[in-house]
Design a protein around this motif. Structure first.
Motif, mmCIF file in Angstrom:
data_model
loop_
_atom_site.group_PDB
_atom_site.id
_atom_site.type_symbol
_atom_site.label_atom_id
_atom_site.label_comp_id
_atom_site.label_asym_id
_atom_site.label_seq_id
_atom_site.Cartn_x
_atom_site.Cartn_y
_atom_site.Cartn_z
ATOM 1 N N THR A 84 1.093 -0.783 0.143
ATOM 2 C CA THR A 84 0.322 -0.320 0.071
ATOM 3 C C THR A 84 1.056 1.019 0.294
ATOM 4 O OG1 THR A 84 0.127 0.115 2.671
ATOM 5 C CG2 THR A 84 -1.961 -1.286 1.262
ATOM 6 N N PRO A 85 0.068 2.512 -0.898
ATOM 7 C CA PRO A 85 0.914 3.937 0.102
ATOM 8 C C PRO A 85 1.549 3.347 0.767
ATOM 9 C CG PRO A 85 -1.122 4.501 -1.831
ATOM 10 C CD PRO A 85 -0.888 2.558 -0.671
ATOM 11 N N ASP A 86 0.973 3.308 1.985
ATOM 12 C CA ASP A 86 1.657 3.461 3.491
ATOM 13 C C ASP A 86 2.780 2.611 3.922
ATOM 14 O OD1 ASP A 86 0.646 4.719 6.429
ATOM 15 O OD2 ASP A 86 0.395 2.604 6.739
ATOM 16 N N MET A 87 2.387 1.351 3.227
ATOM 17 C CA MET A 87 4.253 1.183 3.433
ATOM 18 C C MET A 87 5.366 1.037 3.214
ATOM 19 S SD MET A 87 2.307 -2.885 2.273
ATOM 20 C CE MET A 87 0.889 -3.671 3.669
ATOM 21 N N LEU A 88 5.298 1.589 1.361
ATOM 22 C CA LEU A 88 5.758 2.390 0.647
ATOM 23 C C LEU A 88 6.496 3.526 1.264
ATOM 24 C CD1 LEU A 88 3.869 1.003 -2.919
ATOM 25 C CD2 LEU A 88 6.826 -0.032 -1.868
ATOM 26 N N GLU A 89 5.359 4.751 1.972
ATOM 27 C CA GLU A 89 6.208 5.602 2.435
ATOM 28 C C GLU A 89 7.348 5.356 3.569
ATOM 29 O OE1 GLU A 89 3.012 7.779 3.343
ATOM 30 O OE2 GLU A 89 2.170 8.237 1.836
ATOM 31 N N LYS A 90 7.378 4.414 4.260
ATOM 32 C CA LYS A 90 7.806 3.576 5.528
ATOM 33 C C LYS A 90 9.372 3.472 5.160
ATOM 34 C CE LYS A 90 4.118 3.014 8.676
ATOM 35 N NZ LYS A 90 3.327 3.517 7.974
ATOM 36 N N ILE A 91 9.785 2.917 3.794
ATOM 37 C CA ILE A 91 11.067 2.776 3.373
ATOM 38 C C ILE A 91 11.904 3.437 2.343
ATOM 39 C CG2 ILE A 91 9.794 0.613 4.529
ATOM 40 C CD1 ILE A 91 9.667 -0.084 1.223
ATOM 41 N N TYR A 93 5.148 -8.781 -7.180
ATOM 42 C CA TYR A 93 4.050 -7.181 -6.569
ATOM 43 C C TYR A 93 4.577 -6.457 -6.125
ATOM 44 C CZ TYR A 93 0.165 -10.814 -7.742
ATOM 45 O OH TYR A 93 -0.673 -11.095 -8.632
ATOM 46 N N ALA A 94 5.462 -6.844 -5.316
ATOM 47 C CA ALA A 94 6.711 -5.714 -4.258
ATOM 48 C C ALA A 94 7.180 -4.844 -4.761
ATOM 49 C CB ALA A 94 7.066 -6.574 -3.336
ATOM 50 N N MET A 95 7.959 -5.722 -5.724
ATOM 51 C CA MET A 95 8.785 -5.324 -7.084
ATOM 52 C C MET A 95 8.261 -4.140 -8.151
ATOM 53 S SD MET A 95 11.649 -6.840 -10.042
ATOM 54 C CE MET A 95 10.913 -7.235 -10.573
ATOM 55 N N GLN A 96 7.301 -4.506 -8.150
ATOM 56 C CA GLN A 96 6.614 -3.616 -9.452
ATOM 57 C C GLN A 96 5.369 -2.310 -8.692
ATOM 58 O OE1 GLN A 96 3.074 -5.224 -10.917
ATOM 59 N NE2 GLN A 96 2.549 -4.025 -12.382
ATOM 60 N N ASP A 97 5.366 -2.711 -7.070
ATOM 61 C CA ASP A 97 5.536 -1.687 -6.548
ATOM 62 C C ASP A 97 6.388 -0.550 -6.059
ATOM 63 O OD1 ASP A 97 2.232 -2.546 -6.575
ATOM 64 O OD2 ASP A 97 2.867 -3.772 -4.431
ATOM 65 N N CYS A 98 7.384 -0.879 -6.051
ATOM 66 C CA CYS A 98 8.280 -0.184 -5.773
ATOM 67 C C CYS A 98 9.215 0.347 -6.482
ATOM 68 C CB CYS A 98 9.746 -0.906 -5.454
ATOM 69 S SG CYS A 98 9.641 -1.642 -3.522
#
Length: 382
Positions: free
Chosen positions: A92-99, A122-127
């Protein structure tokens, strides 16, 4: 020279990790050559801002299909966010904001149905979409990096047990698959793979000199992982695949099966590298929990010769032919599609009625695998 995994060479990732808020996707298989967990290694050397849990949890304590909640890891005090939620398997955007950077370190088992690689992709695409670097600490494919089995996934049957056009047994490491997907899909991820050192593509896990750590609760042994490409197909039927017993994915059965007949039928096929023994078991959980199941246990007699997907296909046909009660329409728990189709990557097994059908299917699989071998070679790191 001793084989080194990506975590053993973590210093190579220091320029990407130093001074950044690091997120980590891992599980119990994330350990280095000194038996130290990847969690501890990264926490002590760089510090961790967050962890992200795949199926089964970062400590491997969640049963198959069990949803993971957000919580605080007791050992480190680091928050753990779930990537295995009912509503989504994405960041989620909230998760991505933490790293500022995300690290992946899980021992895969080289089989398309296994969910960890989709968590990675999925995580790589989101990153990539968020401009966050993605680091894969690579590990060998335990089934080897050469042998392929199965046809390619039809995208119309995409799910979390198959969401990339791979054969069932695909012969790539997680790092190689990440490179392949990033290139083929044009994600543009800032991808770093800390490669293994000393691994030969022909080597299987017993040759690596490392302990087998169960990557999930029902893959307790390397031999289990070796049979899994074939026996996992029974998750799409009303037969037990051995969950809730001491030999998951090594024994198959149901109350209506005649164990002696089925073992004799399968042994008469003289499939290379395996023998079938009549088996009687009572699962403590999952399908037929508490009921006496009759079936077969598959014993590997030659790890080089066995073709696990063919074992699974032939066993599916035998059960269906001998026992009309066998049902191939066990519903998928997310969306109602037959799970056997999602595992197959197409509507393949439900129409299989005869040995000739199985032969034709396996020939098709061989052609697909040969084509994939040429496609994947461009992404080999070893």
């Amino acid at each position: 020279m001793a084989i080194e995994f990506g975590i053993d060479r973590i210093g190579e990732a220091a320029p990407v990790l130093q001074g950044r808020r690091i997120g980590l996707i891992t599980g119990p298989t994330g350990i280095d050559a000194e038996w130290r967990s990847t969690i501890d290694v990264l926490q002590e050397r760089f510090g961790l801002a967050a962890m992200f849990s795949p199926e089964h949890g970062v400590r491997g304590d969640i049963a198959a299909g069990g949803l993971v909640d957000t919580y605080i890891d007791e050992r480190t005090g680091v928050p753990v966010y779930s990537l295995y939620r009912k509503d989504s398997k994405r960041m989620t955007p909230d998760m991505l904001e933490k790293i500022d950077v995300l690290v992946y370190d899980i021992q895969d088992i080289g089989t398309r149905y296994y969910t960890y690689v989709y968590t990675m992709l999925y995580a790589m695409q989101d990153c990539a979409a968020a401009g966050i670097p993605f680091v894969v600490l690579d590990r060998p494919n335990p089934l080897d990096g050469v042998t392929l089995e199965g046809g390619l996934l039809d995208r119309a049957y995409s799910s979390f047990v198959g969401d990339y056009p791979l054969p069932v047994r695909y012969g790539l490491t997680a790092g190689e698959l990440a490179v392949m997907a990033n290139a083929e899909q044009g994600w543009g991820a800032e991808l770093y793979v800390v490669s293994c050192r000393g691994w030969s593509r022909e080597a299987r896990f017993p040759a690596l000199g490392r302990p087998w750590i169960a990557p999930s609760l029902n893959i307790p042994r390397w031999e289990t992982a070796l049979l899994y490409p074939g026996t996992c197909l029974f998750e799409g039927t009303n037969l037990s695949e051995g969950r809730g017993t001491a030999a998951p994915f090594e024994q198959i059965g149901a109350p209506f099966v005649d164990a002696e007949r089925l073992a004799a039928e399968m042994n008469a096929l003289l499939l290379p590298g395996v023998r079938f023994r009549p088996s009687y078991f009572q699962p403590s959980s999952s399908k037929h929990a508490g009921a006496l199941c009759r079936g077969v246990q598959v014993h590997v007699t030659d790890t080089d010769a066995v073709r696990p997907l063919e074992v699974g296909v032939r066993l599916l046909l035998a059960v269906r032919s001998m026992f009309p009660e066998a049902e191939f329409l066990a519903p998928y728990r997310e969306g109602g599609r037959p799970f056997i189709d999602l595992l197959a990557g197409g509507d393949l097994y439900r129409g299989m009625q005869s040995a000739a059908d199985a032969d034709a299917l396996l020939e098709r699989f061989a052609a697909d695998s040969e084509a994939f071998a040429a496609r994947k070679a461009a992404y080999h790191l070893y």
